[in-house]
Design an enzyme around this catalytic site. Structure first.
Site, PDB file in Angstrom:
ATOM      1  N   SER A   8      17.703 -57.073 -56.840  1.00  0.00           N
ATOM      2  CA  SER A   8      17.909 -55.703 -56.360  1.00  0.00           C
ATOM      3  C   SER A   8      19.362 -55.281 -56.533  1.00  0.00           C
ATOM      4  O   SER A   8      20.272 -55.891 -55.965  1.00  0.00           O
ATOM      5  CB  SER A   8      17.524 -55.608 -54.876  1.00  0.00           C
ATOM      6  OG  SER A   8      18.021 -54.383 -54.357  1.00  0.00           O
ATOM      7  N   HIS A  33      15.267 -54.271 -59.845  1.00  0.00           N
ATOM      8  CA  HIS A  33      14.741 -53.481 -58.726  1.00  0.00           C
ATOM      9  C   HIS A  33      15.802 -52.469 -58.285  1.00  0.00           C
ATOM     10  O   HIS A  33      16.946 -52.839 -58.010  1.00  0.00           O
ATOM     11  CB  HIS A  33      14.393 -54.453 -57.591  1.00  0.00           C
ATOM     12  CG  HIS A  33      13.735 -53.840 -56.404  1.00  0.00           C
ATOM     13  ND1 HIS A  33      12.380 -53.643 -56.306  1.00  0.00           N
ATOM     14  CD2 HIS A  33      14.262 -53.400 -55.230  1.00  0.00           C
ATOM     15  CE1 HIS A  33      12.093 -53.117 -55.132  1.00  0.00           C
ATOM     16  NE2 HIS A  33      13.212 -52.946 -54.451  1.00  0.00           N
ATOM     17  N   ASP A  35      16.762 -49.478 -55.584  1.00  0.00           N
ATOM     18  CA  ASP A  35      16.429 -48.964 -54.257  1.00  0.00           C
ATOM     19  C   ASP A  35      17.020 -47.575 -54.034  1.00  0.00           C
ATOM     20  O   ASP A  35      18.219 -47.435 -53.821  1.00  0.00           O
ATOM     21  CB  ASP A  35      16.999 -49.902 -53.192  1.00  0.00           C
ATOM     22  CG  ASP A  35      16.247 -51.212 -53.126  1.00  0.00           C
ATOM     23  OD1 ASP A  35      15.019 -51.171 -52.904  1.00  0.00           O
ATOM     24  OD2 ASP A  35      16.878 -52.270 -53.310  1.00  0.00           O
ATOM     25  N   MET A  37      17.341 -44.346 -51.615  1.00  0.00           N
ATOM     26  CA  MET A  37      17.180 -43.987 -50.194  1.00  0.00           C
ATOM     27  C   MET A  37      17.670 -42.562 -49.953  1.00  0.00           C
ATOM     28  O   MET A  37      18.602 -42.119 -50.627  1.00  0.00           O
ATOM     29  CB  MET A  37      18.019 -44.931 -49.319  1.00  0.00           C
ATOM     30  CG  MET A  37      17.711 -46.392 -49.533  1.00  0.00           C
ATOM     31  SD  MET A  37      18.777 -47.406 -48.506  1.00  0.00           S
ATOM     32  CE  MET A  37      18.409 -49.029 -49.158  1.00  0.00           C
ATOM     33  N   HIS A  66      12.105 -48.382 -56.521  1.00  0.00           N
ATOM     34  CA  HIS A  66      11.563 -48.393 -55.158  1.00  0.00           C
ATOM     35  C   HIS A  66      12.112 -47.182 -54.410  1.00  0.00           C
ATOM     36  O   HIS A  66      13.267 -47.159 -54.010  1.00  0.00           O
ATOM     37  CB  HIS A  66      11.980 -49.721 -54.489  1.00  0.00           C
ATOM     38  CG  HIS A  66      11.562 -49.829 -53.055  1.00  0.00           C
ATOM     39  ND1 HIS A  66      12.099 -50.775 -52.198  1.00  0.00           N
ATOM     40  CD2 HIS A  66      10.661 -49.132 -52.311  1.00  0.00           C
ATOM     41  CE1 HIS A  66      11.542 -50.645 -51.007  1.00  0.00           C
ATOM     42  NE2 HIS A  66      10.678 -49.655 -51.044  1.00  0.00           N
ATOM     43  N   MET A  68      12.539 -45.099 -51.362  1.00  0.00           N
ATOM     44  CA  MET A  68      12.456 -45.057 -49.892  1.00  0.00           C
ATOM     45  C   MET A  68      12.836 -43.647 -49.468  1.00  0.00           C
ATOM     46  O   MET A  68      13.875 -43.412 -48.840  1.00  0.00           O
ATOM     47  CB  MET A  68      13.410 -46.101 -49.291  1.00  0.00           C
ATOM     48  CG  MET A  68      12.870 -47.507 -49.392  1.00  0.00           C
ATOM     49  SD  MET A  68      14.150 -48.739 -49.160  1.00  0.00           S
ATOM     50  CE  MET A  68      14.772 -48.835 -50.822  1.00  0.00           C
ATOM     51  N   MET A 137       6.999 -54.930 -47.709  1.00  0.00           N
ATOM     52  CA  MET A 137       8.362 -55.041 -47.173  1.00  0.00           C
ATOM     53  C   MET A 137       8.393 -56.191 -46.164  1.00  0.00           C
ATOM     54  O   MET A 137       7.611 -56.211 -45.214  1.00  0.00           O
ATOM     55  CB  MET A 137       8.788 -53.746 -46.480  1.00  0.00           C
ATOM     56  CG  MET A 137       9.038 -52.558 -47.396  1.00  0.00           C
ATOM     57  SD  MET A 137      10.118 -52.885 -48.799  1.00  0.00           S
ATOM     58  CE  MET A 137      11.622 -53.436 -47.981  1.00  0.00           C
ATOM     59  N   ASP A 175       9.661 -57.846 -50.692  1.00  0.00           N
ATOM     60  CA  ASP A 175      11.029 -57.314 -50.733  1.00  0.00           C
ATOM     61  C   ASP A 175      11.709 -57.432 -49.377  1.00  0.00           C
ATOM     62  O   ASP A 175      11.273 -56.809 -48.406  1.00  0.00           O
ATOM     63  CB  ASP A 175      10.944 -55.836 -51.159  1.00  0.00           C
ATOM     64  CG  ASP A 175      12.295 -55.176 -51.321  1.00  0.00           C
ATOM     65  OD1 ASP A 175      13.328 -55.861 -51.214  1.00  0.00           O
ATOM     66  OD2 ASP A 175      12.299 -53.948 -51.570  1.00  0.00           O
ATOM     67  N   GLY A 197      18.143 -59.333 -53.320  1.00  0.00           N
ATOM     68  CA  GLY A 197      19.419 -58.641 -53.472  1.00  0.00           C
ATOM     69  C   GLY A 197      20.581 -59.561 -53.181  1.00  0.00           C
ATOM     70  O   GLY A 197      21.203 -60.134 -54.085  1.00  0.00           O
TER      71      GLY A 197
HETATM   72  C1  DX5 Z   1      15.791 -52.893 -48.495  1.00  0.00           C
HETATM   73  C2  DX5 Z   1      15.597 -52.816 -49.979  1.00  0.00           C
HETATM   74  C3  DX5 Z   1      15.649 -54.152 -50.624  1.00  0.00           C
HETATM   75  C4  DX5 Z   1      17.010 -54.820 -50.502  1.00  0.00           C
HETATM   76  C5  DX5 Z   1      16.764 -56.307 -50.423  1.00  0.00           C
HETATM   77  O1  DX5 Z   1      15.609 -51.661 -47.961  1.00  0.00           O
HETATM   78  O2  DX5 Z   1      14.328 -52.265 -50.278  1.00  0.00           O
HETATM   79  O3  DX5 Z   1      15.246 -54.093 -51.974  1.00  0.00           O
HETATM   80  O4  DX5 Z   1      17.852 -54.541 -51.587  1.00  0.00           O
HETATM   81  O5  DX5 Z   1      17.968 -56.924 -50.118  1.00  0.00           O
HETATM   82  P1  DX5 Z   1      18.045 -58.424 -49.587  1.00  0.00           P
HETATM   83  O6  DX5 Z   1      17.456 -59.297 -50.665  1.00  0.00           O
HETATM   84  O7  DX5 Z   1      19.506 -58.629 -49.405  1.00  0.00           O
HETATM   85  O8  DX5 Z   1      17.262 -58.491 -48.321  1.00  0.00           O
HETATM   86 ZN    ZN Z   2      13.573 -52.510 -52.419  1.00  0.00          ZN
END
Ligand code: DX5
Ligand code: ZN
Length: 216
Positions: A8, A33, A35, A37, A66, A68, A137, A175, A197
């Site tokens: 990520s 990946h 993310d 937001m 992804h 969000m 998640m 994830d 990530g």
């Molecule tokens: C969280 C994201 C994840 C995040 C994971 O909201 O959707 O993709 O980057 O990060 P780690 O692996 O550090 O939990």
């Molecule tokens: Zn994610």
């Protein structure tokens, strides 16, 4: 089962994305990946399309986007313009999920449906035959570096059973909070692709960390 990994980008060094994407290109990572937001669906804001456009221009791995965000269907064309492989939308963010999934397919992308930790997989019963991937998640979305929620193993097993019954070929992605300590058990439970990530990008040797997850 596949034992794939999607690092990520949220945990990358934003002062030098080029270096981190070069590492991803040269690594055994399967997808990247991304993310997105909006500060509404989740209590945080990450990066948007101007940044992702630059990332997409140099990344050689399939992009797993992804979203969000509320009303993810509004950004269908922009995700498509990244040449994304897969568009992940949240179940909780789509009132007309069937339509959103069809629209993603019409744009030539794979469709993923994401569930927050509190959303039961049983709610997927009617949409499962239509989707290419289910993203579970294993943390509350919005932040990297949180700890893994243990009931995720159970959700994977329940989802796997539902998929067998309905003949679904969807991939299962997990994830949040993934490390070398839970990756093996997640793959064994039925996960096909793990998002990581912090574990990858904060490692002294990220390419090695990618292999450690895949071989866990
Ligand atoms: C969280 C994201 C994840 C995040 C994971 O909201 O959707 O993709 O980057 O990060 P780690 O692996 O550090 O939990
Ligand atoms: Zn994610």
């Amino acid at each position: 089962m596949m034992r794939m990994i999607a690092p990520s980008l949220l945990a990358a060094n934003f002062n030098n994305l080029q270096k981190d994407i070069k590492m991803i290109n040269e690594s055994q990572a399967d997808w990247l990946h991304l993310d997105v937001m909006d500060g509404v669906f989740v209590p945080n804001i990450s990066f948007g399309f101007p940044v992702l456009k630059q990332v997409a221009a140099i990344c050689q791995k399939p992009l797993d986007v992804h979203l969000m965000i509320v009303e993810p269907q509004k950004f269908l064309k922009q995700v498509k313009s990244l040449n994304a492989y897969l568009m992940n939308v949240h179940y909780e963010a789509c009132t007309h999920l069937n339509r959103v999934v069809n629209d993603i397919h019409d744009e030539g992308m794979k469709a993923g449906v994401t569930l927050n930790p509190h959303t039961p997989v049983s709610l997927l019963e009617d949409i499962l035959p239509e989707v290419d991937l289910v993203l579970l998640m294993s943390v509350n979305p919005g932040f990297g570096g949180q700890s893994f929620i243990e009931h995720t193993y159970r959700k994977i097993s329940t989802l796997k059973e539902m998929m067998l019954k309905s003949n679904s070929k969807a991939l299962i992605e997990v994830d949040g909070g993934v490390t070398d300590r839970n990756a093996g058990r997640l793959y064994d439970a039925g996960a096909d692709i793990l998002v990581a990530g912090s574990y990858v990008f904060h490692a002294p040797d990220p390419e090695k960390a990618i292999l450690e997850i895949k071989n866990a």
